[in-house]
Scaffold this motif. Structure first.
Motif, PDB file in Angstrom:
ATOM      1  N   ARG A  83      83.990  55.032  73.216  1.00 26.88           N
ATOM      2  CA  ARG A  83      84.321  54.724  74.610  1.00 26.88           C
ATOM      3  C   ARG A  83      84.131  55.933  75.517  1.00 26.88           C
ATOM      4  N   SER A  84      83.615  57.025  74.968  1.00 23.06           N
ATOM      5  CA  SER A  84      83.482  58.257  75.730  1.00 23.06           C
ATOM      6  C   SER A  84      82.500  58.089  76.887  1.00 23.06           C
ATOM      7  N   GLY A  85      82.729  58.869  77.929  1.00 22.34           N
ATOM      8  CA  GLY A  85      81.799  58.877  79.053  1.00 22.34           C
ATOM      9  C   GLY A  85      80.514  59.614  78.743  1.00 22.34           C
ATOM     10  N   SER A  86      80.477  60.311  77.616  1.00 22.73           N
ATOM     11  CA  SER A  86      79.286  61.065  77.230  1.00 22.73           C
ATOM     12  C   SER A  86      78.370  60.197  76.377  1.00 22.73           C
ATOM     13  N   PRO A  87      77.130  59.966  76.786  1.00 21.61           N
ATOM     14  CA  PRO A  87      76.196  59.191  75.954  1.00 21.61           C
ATOM     15  C   PRO A  87      75.879  59.878  74.628  1.00 21.61           C
ATOM     16  N   VAL A  88      75.971  61.207  74.598  1.00 20.07           N
ATOM     17  CA  VAL A  88      75.729  61.935  73.353  1.00 20.07           C
ATOM     18  C   VAL A  88      76.801  61.606  72.328  1.00 20.07           C
ATOM     19  N   LEU A  89      78.069  61.613  72.750  1.00 20.54           N
ATOM     20  CA  LEU A  89      79.167  61.298  71.838  1.00 20.54           C
ATOM     21  C   LEU A  89      79.105  59.842  71.389  1.00 20.54           C
ATOM     22  N   ARG A  90      78.783  58.959  72.322  1.00 21.41           N
ATOM     23  CA  ARG A  90      78.656  57.550  71.934  1.00 21.41           C
ATOM     24  C   ARG A  90      77.519  57.367  70.937  1.00 21.41           C
ATOM     25  N   GLY A  91      76.418  58.065  71.164  1.00 28.64           N
ATOM     26  CA  GLY A  91      75.294  57.967  70.240  1.00 28.64           C
ATOM     27  C   GLY A  91      75.621  58.529  68.877  1.00 28.64           C
ATOM     28  N   LEU A  92      76.340  59.644  68.838  1.00 30.86           N
ATOM     29  CA  LEU A  92      76.733  60.252  67.565  1.00 30.86           C
ATOM     30  C   LEU A  92      77.645  59.321  66.780  1.00 30.86           C
ATOM     31  N   TYR A  93      78.580  58.696  67.491  1.00 31.02           N
ATOM     32  CA  TYR A  93      79.485  57.769  66.807  1.00 31.02           C
ATOM     33  C   TYR A  93      78.711  56.582  66.242  1.00 31.02           C
ATOM     34  N   ASP A  94      77.824  55.989  67.055  1.00 33.16           N
ATOM     35  CA  ASP A  94      77.072  54.815  66.600  1.00 33.16           C
ATOM     36  C   ASP A  94      76.109  55.157  65.469  1.00 33.16           C
ATOM     37  N   LEU A  95      75.488  56.325  65.552  1.00 29.96           N
ATOM     38  CA  LEU A  95      74.466  56.686  64.577  1.00 29.96           C
ATOM     39  C   LEU A  95      75.046  57.117  63.240  1.00 29.96           C
ATOM     40  N   PHE A  96      76.204  57.787  63.267  1.00 30.04           N
ATOM     41  CA  PHE A  96      76.720  58.370  62.022  1.00 30.04           C
ATOM     42  C   PHE A  96      78.182  58.022  61.749  1.00 30.04           C
ATOM     43  N   PHE A  97      79.072  58.361  62.679  1.00 32.46           N
ATOM     44  CA  PHE A  97      80.497  58.243  62.389  1.00 32.46           C
ATOM     45  C   PHE A  97      80.911  56.822  62.016  1.00 32.46           C
TER      46      PHE A  97
END
Length: 371
Positions: free
Chosen positions: A35-49
């Motif tokens: 839910r982060s406002g950062s697309p990088v963090l959202r991408g990291l979560y979706d891709l790996f976490f």
């Protein structure tokens, strides 16, 4: 040649790997990053976490492996009774589950955010994974649904290990064929997330039973020294690398959810456990270090404690990318510290006390790892 079970080897490296699996599950629950406002963090979560939920597959396979290692011959030879076995299994999972669950329940009551009482009671009794309602099987302390599955596996184990190898292998293959067929059908009919699909392929005990059976078969293969010649430092490294590569690939190639829940991750997890069970490589030697062993012993506490901690702390998420990163980074040492304290001050003393309540006839093996 000595069989694997007769050699004075140690399975301690698998204890340390339990910490790594619990850490993967923790990463999958950092949902505030999604839910982060950062697309990088959202991408990291979706891709790996997000794929860290595969740590549950590791635990289910390892559970079948270790129970077979510790109890199969003792149960067959009558050196330990079924009653003693059940006492030890219940004593292993219920005390910490109840302590964490009741403490979290008190916190939710303080917040006036209590789950429905029937769901709470099913959760505390570890019967909640049988319900298809996510408000039930994910109630209270979400990760405890897997303990509900484990309780079912424990109940069946004394019968499963009495089946002859060809029969058990045939049951495993038939079960996996049905799951693959069901996953293919589901992938064609259901485009995205569905609570029903999530329950059938991720939570439902009968579906996840075949990972436990895989662990039984894997232990027997290890005893027969299958895979020992390939258990080198290089193959240990490849087994480790294959897991994050698989985690990234399933998102990158948009693998349907029905396949992600267990099918995609069962083969690399099984190979990982078998290779490291032989314990011949440099990584196995590293994993036998005392510090990592302590973290591995506390992994059960980490598994149960981390989700309530995230629920408590995520109120500070969403204030910006820097805040979300700081919160995610802070979660790891805080959860590790809480798990070590929970293990040392609660779990281990209670386990020792419960084990003294009954005389057990099974002898400890020098290379058995803590369950």
């Amino acid at each position: 040649m000595l069989t694997a079970a007769a050699r004075p080897d140690s399975l301690a490296q698998l204890t340390s790997l339990r910490f790594c699996a619990a850490l993967l599950v923790l990463l999958s629950h950092l949902v505030f990053l999604e839910r982060s406002g950062s697309p990088v963090l959202r991408g990291l979560y979706d891709l790996f976490f997000r794929q860290g939920a595969c740590g549950v597959t590791f635990f289910f396979i390892l559970s079948g492996f270790i129970l077979t290692h510790a109890y199969e011959r003792a149960l067959k030879e009558g050196r330990v009774s079924a009653l003693t076995y059940y006492h030890r299994r219940v004593a292993r999972i219920f005390p910490l589950h109840l302590m964490v669950g009741l403490a979290f329940l008190a916190y939710l009551a303080w917040r006036a955010d209590l789950p429905p009482m029937p769901a709470v009671l099913l959760n505390l009794a570890l019967l909640h994974s049988w319900s298809p309602d996510p408000l039930v099987h994910y109630s209270l302390n979400g990760p405890s649904w897997s303990l509900s599955d484990e309780l079912f596996f424990y109940a069946l184990f004394p019968w499963l290990v009495k089946w002859r190898e060809p029969v058990l292998r045939a049951v495993f293959i038939a079960g996996m064929v049905l799951i693959v067929a069901g996953s293919c059908f589901t992938a064609l009919r259901v485009a995205g997330y569905s609570p029903w699909v999530d329950w059938i392929f991720y939570v439902f005990p009968l579906t996840r039973l075949f990972e436990f059976i895989a662990g039984i078969l894997l232990c027997r293969a290890w005893r027969s020294c299958i895979g020992r010649r390939w258990a080198t430092s290089a193959t240990e490294a490849l087994a480790v690398i294959s897991l994050p590569a698989t985690m990234v690939a399933v998102e990158w190639f948009a693998v349907p959810l029905a396949f992600r829940y267990q099918l995609i991750f069962l083969p690399p997890m099984a190979v990982l456990i078998l290779i490291f069970a032989h314990g011949q490589g440099a990584l196995s030697h590293l994993l036998r270090q005392p510090g990592l062993q302590s973290l591995g012993e506390a992994s059960f506490a980490l598994y149960l404690i981390h989700r309530p901690m995230i629920t408590f702390m995520e109120r500070w998420s969403g204030a910006g990318a820097a805040s979300d990163i700081a919160l995610a980074i802070a979660m790891l040492p805080m959860a590790m510290l809480a798990s070590i304290l929970g293990f040392a001050l609660l779990d281990r003393p209670v386990q020792h006390w419960l084990r003294r309540r009954k005389t057990f006839t099974v002898k400890r093996k020098a290379f058995a790892i803590r369950q």
